[in-house]
Design an enzyme around this catalytic site. Structure first.
Site, mmCIF file in Angstrom:
data_model
loop_
_atom_site.group_PDB
_atom_site.id
_atom_site.type_symbol
_atom_site.label_atom_id
_atom_site.label_comp_id
_atom_site.label_asym_id
_atom_site.label_seq_id
_atom_site.Cartn_x
_atom_site.Cartn_y
_atom_site.Cartn_z
ATOM 1 N N HIS A 47 0.647 -1.008 0.314
ATOM 2 C CA HIS A 47 0.570 -0.166 -0.007
ATOM 3 C C HIS A 47 1.005 1.167 -0.634
ATOM 4 C CE1 HIS A 47 -4.159 2.408 1.200
ATOM 5 N NE2 HIS A 47 -2.346 3.245 2.029
ATOM 6 N N GLU A 48 2.023 1.409 1.275
ATOM 7 C CA GLU A 48 2.731 2.138 0.847
ATOM 8 C C GLU A 48 3.268 2.805 -0.379
ATOM 9 O OE1 GLU A 48 2.065 5.241 3.355
ATOM 10 O OE2 GLU A 48 0.563 2.985 4.279
ATOM 11 N N HIS A 72 1.592 3.941 -3.600
ATOM 12 C CA HIS A 72 1.554 6.223 -2.664
ATOM 13 C C HIS A 72 2.723 6.747 -3.098
ATOM 14 C CE1 HIS A 72 -1.925 6.856 -1.218
ATOM 15 N NE2 HIS A 72 -1.372 6.272 0.737
ATOM 16 N N HIS A 113 3.311 6.758 -6.787
ATOM 17 C CA HIS A 113 2.883 7.836 -7.911
ATOM 18 C C HIS A 113 3.006 8.766 -7.109
ATOM 19 C CE1 HIS A 113 -1.119 9.709 -7.253
ATOM 20 N NE2 HIS A 113 -1.404 10.465 -8.533
#
Length: 696
Positions: A485-486, A489, A492
């Protein structure tokens, strides 16, 4: 003058970022930014250009923002009394400075003057987007207010910054204040070996226990807390730990309940001054939901669709426990995780701990990088680092880190070998580090088409299960999802290809920002991708087929309960900011029980609400406030977007490159609805989330 926080060296010299430099450096940063803004104010309104107005405002405050990000980062990972004092001294000043910009009449005059020029009417692409966003920032933050109202806004922003910072500090202090030692192994029956070894090792570090007579140390950090609630057979032990965890933010000097009321009131006051009905409308006007009522409808609609399955989950759990123990004991909050795990084991013969040996963190990280390479055309390489303590000298040319366990990686475009950026990874808990997991950025590079690209710099942090003795850090499956998940980010940010830094990377609508992170979690459930990183740390063998089958069969076990938990947070968040922020709240817990009727299980002991320790909502001036629904909103997007990978092949590089091109690289260069449609070729399917969760 020595100003380490203002230094722009790409690989940050962390050893030089000492607390005593925060006040002078940030003060200097404010002065420098103010000087740049004064040059913008001083220009003739008749000759204003895009470069002298919109771009100039964009550039004026960037060095200060970068410096302040360093302070905030250190506050999260190296909290100390000296750093906290310096941070708290400058926090209201920094907040006041930034809040005054959209309220500055002279700057607003410059922006308005440019908006009336021929050049403004001819802007296109990302430059038009920046102009529109800047114009909206000024209007929505009070540029047209009276001087008296502008002064009120500035005062509110300063107070909010101080009170939300205090809220976060209270949570950290209260979490660290509780420690429990025991040498009674009978009290620890049921705990996995990994949890016992970690607790024993933790005690040794604190000078307690020996090999012959071990002691065990437990804290409220998640790697210590969760195994107790999930596996400890001793009910009194579970209740003791649960009671300590829900007391965080509720007692003595770290009581956050009064702060919640003050924060809600300040947010509401600001919204009313800005002409909004409430804080939720103020925050959401430029997000995908557009309004508080629309976000609340989204939450309540999902609630109605999963309510029946949620009630069934708890009826089945209660019945299962009664069969095992008899009906007299009832079902209490400290029983739920424990008996849920027993029920899962009975129904699916699946013990989550059986997966842990297959998730050594080094294999997880390297396999995740391999996936990023195959899907997104990236190459990721570890960079040599050093931890420099006081009194030691850094080796020339080697990057520093803020803790010995932090690692640093460089990211390249695999097609043309272009250096995209780098990121730090800090995965393990420490007493001076806040809980949870997060990603942040330190530098945002420049990607102009007619100039050499400058790289991005970011970081990802977590509080994962650490190594024990000679055994590597072995993660549970949820921790693996968190790592992915991290990293989503982080991608991105690193893959951002927008030449305007404020429109790059994760600087997007908060109900869109979780799409790149949450979509990455899907690769933690697929056989083809798991085989890239899930191998036994001793034998190197992949997850056995029968264990994988059990894992998949149990995937949607109590999915309605997990969905409802997230919806309850979103409901609480929105209701507080829409309906109760301007009312006198006499009893917060009673109010929240009323708000969350139908969202929480009917247990024999009522659950204690998370609000006083909920830093997502109350730990910063805005943060996820009125936006916690974003997680579920973005889950709809990620479930739908991953369906394209499922259709084309979960490791299909063409689909991965398209996702990088249309989503990861685009930041806020276009509305999020447009970016999603560019990838999927259509609007989101609202049923995608429930279909994936087995609730439709």
């Amino acid at each position: 003058m020595h100003t380490p926080f203002l230094d722009s060296t790409f690989f940050i010299e962390w050893s030089k970022l000492r607390p005593e430099f925060i006040v002078p450096d940030i003060t200097q940063g404010i002065q420098n930014a103010e000087g740049a803004l004064q040059q913008i104010r001083a220009q003739s309104l008749g000759s204003v250009t895009y470069a002298s107005s919109i771009l100039a405002i964009e550039e004026a405050t960037r060095p200060l923002s970068v410096a302040w990000n360093k302070v905030q980062h250190l506050d999260s990972v190296q909290n100390s009394k000296a750093l906290r004092e310096a941070n708290n001294q400058m926090l209201p000043k920094v907040s006041e400075f930034f809040s005054k910009i959209p309220l500055d009449a002279q700057l607003w005059a410059v922006v308005k003057a440019f908006s009336e020029t021929e050049e403004a009417s001819q802007l296109e692409g990302v430059h038009l987007r920046l102009f529109e966003e800047t114009l909206a920032d000024f209007k929505e933050n009070g540029a047209a207010l009276s001087d008296a109202d502008k002064a009120k806004i500035g005062k509110i922003d300063s107070e909010l910054a101080a009170k939300t910072q205090k809220f976060s500090e209270n949570v950290l202090d209260a979490t660290n204040a509780w420690v429990y030692y025991t040498s009674d192994v009978s009290e620890l029956a049921g705990l996995p070996d990994a949890a016992l070894e970690a607790a024993k090792q933790d005690a040794v570090k604190k000078g307690r226990g020996t090999e012959e007579a071990p002691a065990y140390r437990f804290t409220l950090q998640m790697p210590s807390l969760l195994p107790i609630l999930k596996y400890a057979d001793n009910r009194e032990f579970r209740e003791k730990v649960w009671s300590a965890s829900v007391a965080v933010g509720r007692e003595g000097e770290t009581n956050n309940v009064p702060l919640i009321k003050e924060i809600l009131s300040l947010r509401h006051q600001k919204a009313k001054i800005l002409g909004r009905e409430h804080f939720a409308d103020m925050v959401l006007s430029r997000r995908m939901a557009k309004s508080g009522s629309a976000a609340l409808r989204f939450v309540e609609n999902l609630h109605e669709r999963v309510k029946s399955a949620f009630e069934s989950d708890y009826s089945e759990l209660s019945a299962f426990k009664s069969e095992e123990t008899g009906p007299d004991e009832g079902l209490h909050p400290w029983d739920v995780a424990y008996w849920s795990e027993k029920q899962r084991l009975a129904q699916y013969a699946f013990d989550e701990e059986a997966l842990r040996p297959y998730f050594s963190i080094d294999h997880v990280i390297s396999g995740m990088f391999d996936l990023a390479s195959q899907l997104f055309d990236l190459r990721i390489e570890e960079i040599e680092t050093q931890y420099v303590m006081d009194g030691t000298v850094a080796a020339e040319g080697i990057a520093e880190v803020w803790d010995p366990e932090v690692k640093l990686y460089g990211v390249y475009d695999a097609q043309n070998d272009e250096y995209l950026g780098a990121f730090y990874a800090d995965w393990y808990p420490r007493e001076n580090k806040r809980g949870g997991a997060w990603m942040n950025y330190l530098y945002t590079g420049i990607t102009k088409r007619d100039a050499a690209r400058t790289p991005h710099l970011g970081l990802i942090c977590g509080n994962m299960t650490p190594s024990v003795g000679d055994q590597p850090a072995l993660l549970n499956h949820r921790e693996v999802e968190t790592v992915f998940h991290e990293f989503g980010h982080l991608l991105h940010h690193i893959c951002g290809d927008v030449e305007i830094p404020s429109l790059n990377g994760v600087n997007v609508a908060w109900d869109f920002v979780e799409l790149p992170s949450q979509i990455m979690e899907n690769w933690c459930w697929e056989r083809e991708s798991l085989d890239k990183f899930a191998v036994h740390y001793e034998t190197g063998n992949p997850i056995p087929e029968d264990l994988f089958d059990k894992m998949i069969a149990a995937k949607n076990f109590q999915s309605a309960s997990f969905t409802m938990r997230q919806l309850s947070f979103g409901k609480m968040d929105l209701d507080l900011h829409i309906s109760y922020a301007d009312r006198e709240i006499e009893d917060l817990d009673s109010l929240l029980r009323e708000i969350l009727a139908g969202y929480e299980a009917n247990l024999d002991t009522p659950s204690v609400n998370i609000a006083p320790r909920f830093t997502h909502i109350f730990g910063s001036s805005v943060g996820y406030a009125s936006g916690y629904y974003s997680y579920k909103w973005a889950e709809v997007l990620d479930a739908d977007a991953f369906s394209k990978f499922k259709e084309k092949g979960i490791l299909d590089s063409d689909t991965g490159r398209k996702f990088r091109k249309t989503v990861l690289s685009k930041g806020n260069s276009a509305p999020p609805e447009e970016l999603f449609k560019n990838f999927m070729g259509r609007d989101p399917n609202p049923d995608a989330l429930l279909e994936r969760a087995g609730l439709l």
